[in-house]
Design a protein around this motif. Sequence first.
Motif, PDB file in Angstrom:
ATOM      1  N   GLU A 268      28.126  13.327   4.952  1.00  0.00           N
ATOM      2  CA  GLU A 268      27.026  12.607   4.300  1.00  0.00           C
ATOM      3  C   GLU A 268      25.763  12.724   5.166  1.00  0.00           C
ATOM      4  O   GLU A 268      25.835  13.043   6.354  1.00  0.00           O
ATOM      5  CB  GLU A 268      27.386  11.123   4.131  1.00  0.00           C
ATOM      6  CG  GLU A 268      28.569  10.874   3.214  1.00  0.00           C
ATOM      7  CD  GLU A 268      28.261  11.106   1.748  1.00  0.00           C
ATOM      8  OE1 GLU A 268      27.079  11.214   1.377  1.00  0.00           O
ATOM      9  OE2 GLU A 268      29.229  11.183   0.964  1.00  0.00           O
TER      10      GLU A 268
ATOM     11  N   THR B 208      22.757  12.094   7.597  1.00  0.00           N
ATOM     12  CA  THR B 208      22.711  11.399   8.879  1.00  0.00           C
ATOM     13  C   THR B 208      21.258  11.318   9.329  1.00  0.00           C
ATOM     14  O   THR B 208      20.548  12.332   9.308  1.00  0.00           O
ATOM     15  CB  THR B 208      23.545  12.171   9.932  1.00  0.00           C
ATOM     16  OG1 THR B 208      24.874  12.318   9.445  1.00  0.00           O
ATOM     17  CG2 THR B 208      23.564  11.456  11.256  1.00  0.00           C
ATOM     18  N   GLU B 209      20.840  10.153   9.732  1.00  0.00           N
ATOM     19  CA  GLU B 209      19.454   9.964  10.162  1.00  0.00           C
ATOM     20  C   GLU B 209      19.115  10.939  11.294  1.00  0.00           C
ATOM     21  O   GLU B 209      19.879  11.114  12.246  1.00  0.00           O
ATOM     22  CB  GLU B 209      19.252   8.526  10.651  1.00  0.00           C
ATOM     23  CG  GLU B 209      17.798   8.215  10.950  1.00  0.00           C
ATOM     24  CD  GLU B 209      17.583   6.752  11.334  1.00  0.00           C
ATOM     25  OE1 GLU B 209      16.577   6.496  12.016  1.00  0.00           O
ATOM     26  OE2 GLU B 209      18.412   5.906  10.972  1.00  0.00           O
TER      27      GLU B 209
ATOM     28  N   GLY C 254      22.551  16.326   6.446  1.00  0.00           N
ATOM     29  CA  GLY C 254      23.786  15.957   7.148  1.00  0.00           C
ATOM     30  C   GLY C 254      24.258  17.146   7.963  1.00  0.00           C
ATOM     31  O   GLY C 254      23.499  18.083   8.213  1.00  0.00           O
TER      32      GLY C 254
ATOM     33  N   VAL D 224      28.611  10.974  16.303  1.00  0.00           N
ATOM     34  CA  VAL D 224      28.070  10.390  15.071  1.00  0.00           C
ATOM     35  C   VAL D 224      28.924  10.777  13.857  1.00  0.00           C
ATOM     36  O   VAL D 224      29.000  10.037  12.882  1.00  0.00           O
ATOM     37  CB  VAL D 224      26.579  10.782  14.867  1.00  0.00           C
ATOM     38  CG1 VAL D 224      26.437  12.252  14.516  1.00  0.00           C
ATOM     39  CG2 VAL D 224      25.938   9.906  13.811  1.00  0.00           C
ATOM     40  N   LEU D 225      29.614  11.902  13.924  1.00  0.00           N
ATOM     41  CA  LEU D 225      30.454  12.339  12.810  1.00  0.00           C
ATOM     42  C   LEU D 225      31.662  11.417  12.609  1.00  0.00           C
ATOM     43  O   LEU D 225      32.192  11.326  11.499  1.00  0.00           O
ATOM     44  CB  LEU D 225      30.935  13.780  13.028  1.00  0.00           C
ATOM     45  CG  LEU D 225      29.858  14.854  13.038  1.00  0.00           C
ATOM     46  CD1 LEU D 225      30.471  16.214  13.346  1.00  0.00           C
ATOM     47  CD2 LEU D 225      29.097  14.879  11.736  1.00  0.00           C
TER      48      LEU D 225
ATOM     49  N   ASN E  17      31.776   8.319  12.417  1.00  0.00           N
ATOM     50  CA  ASN E  17      31.445   7.202  11.535  1.00  0.00           C
ATOM     51  C   ASN E  17      30.626   7.639  10.330  1.00  0.00           C
ATOM     52  O   ASN E  17      29.954   6.817   9.706  1.00  0.00           O
ATOM     53  CB  ASN E  17      30.677   6.131  12.320  1.00  0.00           C
ATOM     54  CG  ASN E  17      31.509   5.580  13.447  1.00  0.00           C
ATOM     55  OD1 ASN E  17      32.668   5.250  13.259  1.00  0.00           O
ATOM     56  ND2 ASN E  17      30.925   5.508  14.634  1.00  0.00           N
ATOM     57  N   THR E  18      30.667   8.916  10.016  1.00  0.00           N
ATOM     58  CA  THR E  18      29.910   9.455   8.890  1.00  0.00           C
ATOM     59  C   THR E  18      30.890   9.882   7.803  1.00  0.00           C
ATOM     60  O   THR E  18      31.887  10.542   8.089  1.00  0.00           O
ATOM     61  CB  THR E  18      29.066  10.669   9.337  1.00  0.00           C
ATOM     62  OG1 THR E  18      28.230  10.272  10.420  1.00  0.00           O
ATOM     63  CG2 THR E  18      28.215  11.195   8.204  1.00  0.00           C
TER      64      THR E  18
END
Length: 148
Positions: A17, A19-20, A44, A99-100, A102-103
């Motif tokens: 998804e 990602t900022e 993403g 970060v992946l 929690n994505t």
Amino acid sequence: ADLIPTAVVPHQYIIFEATEGVSNALPVVRDYESKYYLKPEVGGFCVGVFEGNPRPHLPEEVRKRNGTSVPADAMNEVFEETFDKADPWLEQALEAVPVLQNTGIKSLLHGPDTHSVDHNPIMGRMWDTDNIYVCTGFNSQGIQCSAG
């Protein structure tokens, strides 16, 4: 008809998804030891894996036809997805890019790539012809061989 020594080989990748902070300005990352690549994909990340010890998982009809011919619509085939196939390499990508973890996953794709026997491109004049040239076997080579 002459056969070109290439075959359909499944390749699995995951699109996460949005990602900022992720944009196409980010580079493609390749980790040859951990056998994955990471690249920006529509806001993403996309993670693809190259198995160290590939498991046979082609559908039987694809396995049989690889030795004779590949239909023109083979590029649209999708194979059964499996995290088991990608696990060890995917886990290493998740550790390298926390970060992946929690994505959410937007899509998981397991589809065909075309590879030569030695993974090198096949280019040049077709044997026994004067005017037919081939240029194939490049799938994933843009990621594997590009400057970054």
